[in-house]
Design an enzyme around this catalytic site. Sequence first.
Site, short mmCIF file in Angstrom:
data_model
loop_
_atom_site.label_atom_id
_atom_site.label_comp_id
_atom_site.label_asym_id
_atom_site.label_seq_id
_atom_site.Cartn_x
_atom_site.Cartn_y
_atom_site.Cartn_z
N GLU A 1 0.82 -1.21 0.00
CA GLU A 1 0.00 0.00 0.00
C GLU A 1 0.86 1.27 0.00
O GLU A 1 0.78 2.08 0.93
CB GLU A 1 -0.95 0.01 1.20
N GLU B 1 -6.54 -7.74 -0.18
CA GLU B 1 -6.97 -7.60 1.21
C GLU B 1 -8.42 -7.15 1.29
O GLU B 1 -8.87 -6.34 0.48
CB GLU B 1 -6.16 -6.53 1.95
C1 GLA Z 1 -4.00 -2.23 5.19
C2 GLA Z 1 -2.64 -2.88 5.29
C3 GLA Z 1 -2.63 -4.11 6.16
C4 GLA Z 1 -3.50 -3.90 7.37
C5 GLA Z 1 -4.88 -3.54 6.93
C6 GLA Z 1 -5.85 -3.39 8.08
O1 GLA Z 1 -4.74 -2.72 4.15
O2 GLA Z 1 -2.10 -3.20 4.04
O3 GLA Z 1 -1.30 -4.35 6.53
O4 GLA Z 1 -2.96 -2.89 8.14
O5 GLA Z 1 -4.83 -2.31 6.28
O6 GLA Z 1 -7.13 -3.05 7.66
#
Ligand code: GLA
Length: 695
Positions: free
Chosen positions: A164, A324
């Site tokens: 991210e 995710e």
């Molecule tokens: C982001 C991050 C993860 C985690 C999630 C929690 O997507 O990439 O590492 O912290 O948020 O929602």
Amino acid sequence: MSASTQHRAHRWPQPLPGNDRKIWFGADYNPDQWPEDVQDEDIRLMKQAGVNIVSLAIFSWANIETSDGNFEFDWLDRVIDKLYKAGIAVDLASATASPPMWLTSAHPEVLRRDEQGHVIWPGARQHWRPTSPTFRTYALRLCREMAEHYKDNPAIVSWHVGNEYGCHNYFDYSDDAVQAFREWCRDRYGTIDKVNAAWGTNFWSQRLNSFEEILPPRYVGGEGNFTNPGRLLDFKHFCSDALKEFFCAERDVLSEVTPNIPLTTNFMVSASQNTLDYDDWAHEVDFVSNDHYFTPGSWHIDELAYSASLVDGISRKKPWFLMEQSTSAVNWREINPRKEPGELIRDSMLHLAMGADAICYFQWRQSRSGAEKFHSAMLPLAGEHSQIYRDVCALGADLDTLSDAGILRSKLSKARVAIVQDIQSEWATEHTATPTQHIREWTEPLDWFAAFANRGVTADVTPIHAQWDTYDAVVIPCVYLFSEEMAERLRTFVRNGGKAFVTYYSALADEHDRLHTEGWPGLIGDVVGVRIEEHCPLGTLFPGMLDHLDVSNGTVVHDLADVIDAIADDTTVLATFEADPATGMDGRAAITVHPYHEGGVAYIAGKLGRDGISQSLPEICAALGFELDADPRAGDVLRVVREQEDGAIFEFLFNRTRNTVTADRPAGDMLICSLATDSTDKVTLEPNGVLAFRR
Ligand code: GLA
Ligand code: GLA
């Protein structure tokens, strides 16, 4: 800047040797948060749930490079070996997402700075600056070590580069950033005169004599002090590019050593917050992957569908990877609602219906310490005897059914309507000196997506640089920035028979955020057939101010209306504003339709919201000659279709309401049934229910 205008060839993580291709199903896996003997139980429960991939080592830099240049791969080798033996593939991280303490202690110059110059200290994550030469040296060395160590490991099916990008380090105002921003401006503009012209620096004595005088938009004094909008827009663009360049450098090291392993990095596309220019980033990955977290409350399903459709648009309808999502609650909102029964499966099915060939979660096993201890996971702290884990297992079985039915590589079928999404307009409308702070570029496209869904039309959300002009109809929702090129595209589209829905707050400024002259919408007045001189903001900030405007078709405008002062002779007014005559708004055009060559344009001169748009759509569509389903209940069910090359059709039905709804049964075999029932000619769906059929 290594900017490409072409996508890399689409490459997808291949199954482990001897395995069939299936929908990838799994999660981020953080075994280094647990004693090693927990791994056997993890793997047993993963197998039981049908997990076939995990993303590994995303935040493991400190455990891999335990001190400067000292690499310890043993623990990671052991867990990868166990996973591989169990038939679970690995999406291996570059492990560069968060630097270890020894690095930031020795090199505090890698830490990013906020707009006031404060150091962003270690203690959370992603506190590095992408423009730091020191950080780059360390990160690229780790990428090379990872690639060299794992280049022949058959468990690794893809690289998960970083994590991210920009989630926490999008803006950096350090001295390294200053230098890089100057270079970026030099690349973009060539001469300082062009920068001056783009940013309008004759305003407030901001003229620049040289590139060395350029600063990023550092703190200018808080509320009531307004930073230069052109510079701010360029800075956001620069920040996206600086992170992209850093990603590309990491990617290039990895792919030099392992040319056959496809790479991705997880984007954060959602309706409300598209930090980076992901449509631009998509050129640089082998396959697009996304992280999506649901919006609690009544926008849940529409926001998810909108975001997933946008990811599909960014991926240009090539299979994409849901990297995710959460099984239930997150931990980072002020209040973190859990998911309702059925939503775990429904949400995954909706991503899948919208073109995902991989369904993954953050994370496998819930953490018991650290800042994410309250975040849900596939395996809750409560253990396997839990509703979440049972739902996860049910989902795994559903995904198997869909894989076996041949859904992989099928494409989200093209909609009749494209809704244009423009990240640059989103960035520009965030400036703080505007007619009203209650207009954001992103709420309007989501309202249109939901309004069309209310009328039984599932639209495609399409990035502005994609082929929106090949659809029957296009929505231009608060696309605030309009270049000559964009104006010409719209003109050609409508001339050739396209139908366009253009809203208020579109085509106000050029690509440098300089307002268009001669009335709005700028450059496309001839196509749209209306002319606007002023805006009429609405609200309750001041006692007695105009709060809303009634519209003659029974709808209501909030937040902003246009003051249309002239319309073309051949423009039809479909609805007008109704207000106290003293306001000067009574009787003014609110919704118009203008024929233009073979096509036509509807103009919507105010924020109607989802329900107002949906209520107005039948009349607007009739005037434009765009057919809508006459059934007023068509919007109860969201229908999403994927088409396979061999002609197989996968049709998904989602209940969009809070009630049990009935719908016509699609032809074909029922594949998925969650909170629903299937009979000969009708189906029923409970709230959060989903059905899928194949024919
Ligand atoms: C982001 C991050 C993860 C985690 C999630 C929690 O997507 O990439 O590492 O912290 O948020 O929602
Ligand atoms: C003040 C300033 C002007 C201008 C106006 C705008 O009066 O002196 O330069 O900024 O505000 O309202």
